[in-house]
Design an enzyme around this catalytic site. Structure first.
Site, mmCIF file in Angstrom:
data_model
loop_
_atom_site.group_PDB
_atom_site.id
_atom_site.type_symbol
_atom_site.label_atom_id
_atom_site.label_comp_id
_atom_site.label_asym_id
_atom_site.label_seq_id
_atom_site.Cartn_x
_atom_site.Cartn_y
_atom_site.Cartn_z
ATOM 1 N N HIS A 60 -3.882 13.756 -19.194
ATOM 2 C CA HIS A 60 -2.565 13.269 -18.807
ATOM 3 C C HIS A 60 -1.452 14.282 -19.047
ATOM 4 O O HIS A 60 -0.297 14.007 -18.782
ATOM 5 C CB HIS A 60 -2.277 11.920 -19.473
ATOM 6 C CG HIS A 60 -2.926 10.797 -18.726
ATOM 7 N ND1 HIS A 60 -2.391 9.540 -18.636
ATOM 8 C CD2 HIS A 60 -4.064 10.757 -18.001
ATOM 9 C CE1 HIS A 60 -3.174 8.768 -17.910
ATOM 10 N NE2 HIS A 60 -4.207 9.482 -17.522
ATOM 11 N N SER A 89 -4.426 14.665 -12.956
ATOM 12 C CA SER A 89 -5.736 14.867 -12.347
ATOM 13 C C SER A 89 -5.729 16.032 -11.369
ATOM 14 O O SER A 89 -4.738 16.251 -10.663
ATOM 15 C CB SER A 89 -6.155 13.605 -11.585
ATOM 16 O OG SER A 89 -6.336 12.548 -12.476
ATOM 17 N N LYS A 119 -8.887 1.005 -6.481
ATOM 18 C CA LYS A 119 -9.986 1.855 -5.998
ATOM 19 C C LYS A 119 -11.055 2.020 -7.085
ATOM 20 O O LYS A 119 -12.259 1.884 -6.817
ATOM 21 C CB LYS A 119 -9.433 3.221 -5.586
ATOM 22 C CG LYS A 119 -10.455 4.092 -4.874
ATOM 23 C CD LYS A 119 -9.796 5.320 -4.269
ATOM 24 C CE LYS A 119 -10.820 6.194 -3.586
ATOM 25 N NZ LYS A 119 -10.225 7.331 -2.887
ATOM 26 N N ASP A 120 -10.614 2.286 -8.314
ATOM 27 C CA ASP A 120 -11.566 2.397 -9.424
ATOM 28 C C ASP A 120 -12.287 1.073 -9.644
ATOM 29 O O ASP A 120 -13.478 1.045 -9.948
ATOM 30 C CB ASP A 120 -10.845 2.779 -10.730
ATOM 31 C CG ASP A 120 -10.518 4.269 -10.795
ATOM 32 O OD1 ASP A 120 -10.902 4.992 -9.860
ATOM 33 O OD2 ASP A 120 -9.893 4.695 -11.780
ATOM 34 N N GLU A 171 -36.639 10.719 -22.149
ATOM 35 C CA GLU A 171 -35.995 9.883 -21.145
ATOM 36 C C GLU A 171 -35.573 10.758 -19.960
ATOM 37 O O GLU A 171 -35.365 11.969 -20.121
ATOM 38 C CB GLU A 171 -34.760 9.205 -21.752
ATOM 39 C CG GLU A 171 -35.105 8.170 -22.791
ATOM 40 C CD GLU A 171 -35.443 6.837 -22.164
ATOM 41 O OE1 GLU A 171 -36.618 6.645 -21.799
ATOM 42 O OE2 GLU A 171 -34.545 5.986 -22.039
HETATM 43 C C1 HEM Z 1 -22.654 6.078 -26.491
HETATM 44 C C2 HEM Z 1 -23.086 4.887 -26.626
HETATM 45 C C3 HEM Z 1 -24.550 4.529 -26.797
HETATM 46 C C4 HEM Z 1 -25.659 5.007 -26.133
HETATM 47 C C5 HEM Z 1 -25.697 6.047 -25.016
HETATM 48 C C6 HEM Z 1 -26.800 4.306 -26.689
HETATM 49 C C7 HEM Z 1 -28.114 4.508 -26.285
HETATM 50 C C8 HEM Z 1 -29.214 3.819 -26.765
HETATM 51 C C9 HEM Z 1 -30.546 3.917 -26.239
HETATM 52 C C10 HEM Z 1 -30.979 4.820 -25.073
HETATM 53 C C11 HEM Z 1 -31.338 3.078 -26.955
HETATM 54 C C12 HEM Z 1 -32.829 2.787 -26.729
HETATM 55 C C13 HEM Z 1 -32.923 1.551 -25.874
HETATM 56 C C14 HEM Z 1 -34.320 1.111 -25.568
HETATM 57 O O1 HEM Z 1 -35.106 1.914 -25.018
HETATM 58 O O2 HEM Z 1 -34.630 -0.024 -25.898
HETATM 59 C C15 HEM Z 1 -30.515 2.452 -27.950
HETATM 60 C C16 HEM Z 1 -30.966 1.518 -28.875
HETATM 61 C C17 HEM Z 1 -30.174 0.886 -29.812
HETATM 62 N N1 HEM Z 1 -28.797 1.042 -29.964
HETATM 63 FE FE1 HEM Z 1 -27.607 2.237 -28.845
HETATM 64 N N2 HEM Z 1 -26.382 3.447 -27.660
HETATM 65 C C18 HEM Z 1 -25.024 3.550 -27.764
HETATM 66 C C19 HEM Z 1 -24.222 2.845 -28.637
HETATM 67 C C20 HEM Z 1 -24.669 1.980 -29.637
HETATM 68 C C21 HEM Z 1 -23.828 1.351 -30.634
HETATM 69 C C22 HEM Z 1 -22.323 1.534 -30.744
HETATM 70 C C23 HEM Z 1 -24.662 0.584 -31.413
HETATM 71 C C24 HEM Z 1 -24.344 -0.292 -32.618
HETATM 72 C C25 HEM Z 1 -23.191 -0.542 -33.043
HETATM 73 C C26 HEM Z 1 -25.991 0.718 -30.925
HETATM 74 C C27 HEM Z 1 -27.101 0.066 -31.453
HETATM 75 C C28 HEM Z 1 -28.395 0.214 -31.003
HETATM 76 C C29 HEM Z 1 -29.549 -0.484 -31.536
HETATM 77 C C30 HEM Z 1 -29.528 -1.501 -32.684
HETATM 78 C C31 HEM Z 1 -30.660 -0.056 -30.794
HETATM 79 C C32 HEM Z 1 -32.141 -0.499 -30.992
HETATM 80 C C33 HEM Z 1 -32.464 -1.735 -30.255
HETATM 81 C C34 HEM Z 1 -33.013 -1.485 -28.867
HETATM 82 O O3 HEM Z 1 -33.800 -0.577 -28.675
HETATM 83 O O4 HEM Z 1 -32.629 -2.211 -27.957
HETATM 84 N N3 HEM Z 1 -25.965 1.572 -29.834
HETATM 85 N N4 HEM Z 1 -29.213 2.927 -27.824
#
Ligand code: HEM
Lengths: 427, 267
Positions: free
Chosen positions: A220, A224, A248-249, A292
């Site tokens: 900002h 942009s 649009k977004d 992945e």
């Molecule tokens: C930038 C944001 C985030 C990304 C890109 C991300 C990505 C991921 C991915 C790829 C998995 C594996 C999912 C699977 O294959 O089942 C995962 C699992 C998990 N994430 Fe995140 N996550 C993010 C934010 C968060 C936040 C903020 C929390 C908690 C406050 C969180 C809690 C968990 C938990 C508890 C799991 C394990 C349960 C599961 O596999 O479903 N994640 N996350």
């Protein structure tokens, strides 16, 4: 684009509030009347989409965390418990897992957009660098999140990736091993590893959030970029953020969510590997360890290089080099639209990325390895040689005089701000 | 239709389509890796966006599991109560109680500090056939029969693979020798599997008039395992359909709104 505040509190309460904490003023100035180039295409909608996915990941993640158990003997079962017994648990988990994928799809399009239109060039270098940091933090977060499931792929991906640091043994015997054991919290990937990955997986998204705020702040200041790469010069070049870009977004986001929902509801496991439904077993190595999909291009670069240490260096360099492209690109014009030679090289760069992504899932042997090496070589050649050299020798094609001219044709806007056709902000 | 034909939009759509195809291409080899024999797709009642499980099939499948597979394979994430839940075999409450009561569960300690055996209840998990992995291996020539709870999602091909595996036993082709204690199977990666032929015609008695053929046994138990791995499939598809309709409409309206707002701009 820094501009004078036009916010007028509507009543006594908002006036009182504005004198103490001017957030409404901030929203009004930065997202209400903020001047945007009038010619943005749909590739400019991914910023909003990315913000949406950050929110989706944090919200679904926080609720998942209420049910998840970060323990080597309970993690896998707790994910199944979420899928079976927690109300809407299956939806939360599929949202979170596929949300990660959509997040990366959007960020790749966002990055390609920035590179094609030269959005990293002055005065947006810091904005771009912050973006690269966000990308790095996203990669770390997703890697750690994937490990939490504690399936076979989780476990072995952690083993392979953490083991990369052992390549430092080649520099100073014992150094790499010491670092790896420090990361593991033991002599193998185990419970201490899972616990720290969980802690950091919870933390990093909030770091990303902070980086995103800085990213938007840095955006900002100059405002942009746009498909012409010509900055806003006159009032007729710009339109207010609201309602033009909010709607649009909003449309683009909604369309993107259709894709997201398709994966959640109709192909929830398509983007992940079946092996991750097998509980982690340190004694059984899967025949193919694949990360992945969003890591595949970088994985292919790692494996294209025969030497372990050099492979690791190439892996990190392939991302860190992006930090320097504002200076590696020597072109006078921003947008590749007016760069007849560079355009084609850029297409090759995107193709080499796609090819690397395809090869990342293949065993590095035979033709796959050869093509992987060619694509890797091109990736670096593009950034290190083609960007500076083509910038010097290329003669840009004719450009419109202004943003307005690019939209409304010659004679409009540009030098004659008074006679500009549309000045919607005055409406 | 200026918006659609602008070069930016074209570029955006080409890039998105390209990346999407790439996404598919990445995901496909990621799962195909492993040199698997081809698996023929079957027409399952739960295929497609309107799929549902066939209750009768799931009930028969459970019978096959209980009478054959449960001798070697546990399903630790399933509980008897699941058998009565919506979207599954939907056994009646009384039937679930009776099925649970067929197993003996070790409970306790009681007030005297003793463990005791009692009849199973719907809240109990499916019992495990072996006390531990070592015992399971000892009883199976050193091979470990894996838990089947999420098996249908843990193999490329899912239910199609399970069906192919269970019907894939044959004599080894000319020139192929099968190791001691192993069996030739067309669908299994490497073709040599430690599991002996589990199913054959009339192996399990069916009471609903379905022919008790190997083919039906294999289909039914594969469908049952698919439900076991994805018990919320019906709920997912049902909600998915509603959500999709809503979302597509919303997207359409937003597009019209966008056209309207921007229409006033371009004269
Ligand atoms: C930038 C944001 C985030 C990304 C890109 C991300 C990505 C991921 C991915 C790829 C998995 C594996 C999912 C699977 O294959 O089942 C995962 C699992 C998990 N994430 Fe995140 N996550 C993010 C934010 C968060 C936040 C903020 C929390 C908690 C406050 C969180 C809690 C968990 C938990 C508890 C799991 C394990 C349960 C599961 O596999 O479903 N994640 N996350």
């Amino acid at each position: 684009m820094a501009h004078e505040s036009t916010y007028k509190p509507g009543n006594a309460l908002s006036k009182w509030f504005d004198d103490r904490l001017p957030v409404l003023r901030l929203m009004h100035d930065q997202f209400g009347v903020f001047p945007m180039p009038r010619n943005l295409n749909y590739l400019w909608t991914f910023g909003g989409i990315l913000t949406f996915f950050l929110v989706v990941q944090v919200l679904s993640g926080v609720v998942l965390a209420m049910h998840y158990v970060p323990h080597e003997s309970m993690a896998f079962a707790s994910v199944e418990h979420i899928m079976r017994d927690v109300n809407w648990g299956w939806l939360l988990r599929y949202m979170h897992a596929n949300g990660g994928s959509m997040f990366f799809l959007a960020v790749y399009l966002h990055i390609i957009r920035g590179m094609y239109y030269g959005s990293y060039k002055a005065p947006r270098e810091i904005l771009w660098i912050l973006g690269v940091f966000i990308f790095l933090a996203m990669m770390a977060t997703a890697f750690m999140g994937y490990s939490l499931v504690w399936g076979q792929m989780s476990f072995w991906a952690v083993t392979v990736i953490t083991n990369l640091f052992s390549s430092l043994d080649a520099i100073w015997s014992g150094l790499g091993t010491a670092i790896v054991e420090w990361i593991w919290g033991g002599f193998a990937v185990g419970n201490p590893t899972l616990n720290r990955l969980y802690s950091l997986h919870y933390l990093l998204p909030f770091v990303i959030f902070g980086l995103v705020l800085l990213h938007i702040w840095a955006l900002h200041v100059p405002g942009s970029n746009n498909p012409t790469g010509i900055e806003i010069k006159t009032k007729s070049d710009s339109i207010s953020f609201h309602p033009y870009y909010t709607v649009k977004d909003g449309f683009a986001m909604s369309a993107f969510i259709v894709l997201f929902a398709f994966f959640i509801f109709y192909a929830p496991n398509f983007l992940s590997h079946p092996d991750n439904y097998i509980e982690a077993d340190p004694l059984v190595t899967p025949p193919h360890i694949v990360p992945e999909w969003y890591f595949l291009p970088f994985y292919a670069i790692l494996r294209a290089i025969p030497d372990k240490l050099l492979g690791v260096i190439a892996l990190f360099a392939s991302i860190l080099l992006l930090l320097f492209i504002p200076w590696l690109d020597t072109s006078k014009v921003k947008s590749a639209r007016y760069r007849p030679i560079y355009k084609w090289f850029f297409a090759l760069f995107v193709i080499s990325g796609l090819v690397l992504g395809y090869l990342g899932a293949k065993a590095p042997e035979g033709w796959y390895l050869i093509v992987g090496r060619i694509a890797t070589a091109y990736y670096f050649l593009h950034l290190l040689v083609i960007m500076p050299v083509v910038g010097w020798i290329e003669k840009p094609t004719a450009m419109p005089g202004s943003i307005t001219e690019s939209v409304l044709g010659k004679g409009a806007g540009g030098g004659t701000p008074k006679g500009a056709a549309a000045a919607p902000e005055r409406r | 239709m200026k918006a659609i034909t602008s070069p930016g939009m074209r570029l955006a759509s080409i890039l998105s389509v390209g990346l999407l195809c790439a996404l598919g291409a990445f995901a496909a080899p990621a799962r195909a890796a492993g040199d698997l024999p081809t698996i023929t797709a079957q027409s399952w009642s739960f295929n497609g966006p309107f799929g549902t499980f066939d209750r009768g099939q799931l009930q028969r499948g459970y019978k096959v599991y209980k009478e054959v597979c449960a001798g070697c394979h546990g399903m630790k994430f399933l509980h008897f109560r699941n058998l009565g839940e919506e979207g599954g075999p939907e056994f009646s409450e009384a039937a679930v109680k009776a099925l649970a009561a067929e197993v003996e569960v070790s409970d306790g300690p009681n007030d005297e500090g003793e463990m005791f055996d009692r009849a199973g209840r719907p809240a109990d998990a499916f019992p495990s056939p072996f006390a531990n992995a070592q015992a399971a291996r000892a009883a199976n020539n050193g091979a470990l029969p894996p838990d089947l709870s999420v098996m249908a999602k843990a193999r490329t091909g899912g239910a199609d693979y399970l069906y192919a595996l269970l019907t894939g036993y044959s004599d080894p082709p000319e020139g192929v020798t099968v190791a001691e204690g192993m069996n030739y199977n067309k669908a299994f990666p490497g073709h040599q599997i430690a599991m002996a032929v589990p199913l054959f015609d009339d192996g399990v008695e069916y009471t609903d008039g379905t022919a008790a053929t190997l083919d039906n046994h294999a289909k039914d138990v594969s469908a049952f395992l698919m439900w076991a791995a994805e018990p919320k499939l019906e709920e997912r598809l049902r909600i998915g359909l509603r959500f999709m309709i809503y979302l597509v409409l919303l997207t359409g309206f937003l597009y019209l709104a966008k056209r309207r707002v921007w229409g006033s701009l371009k004269h």
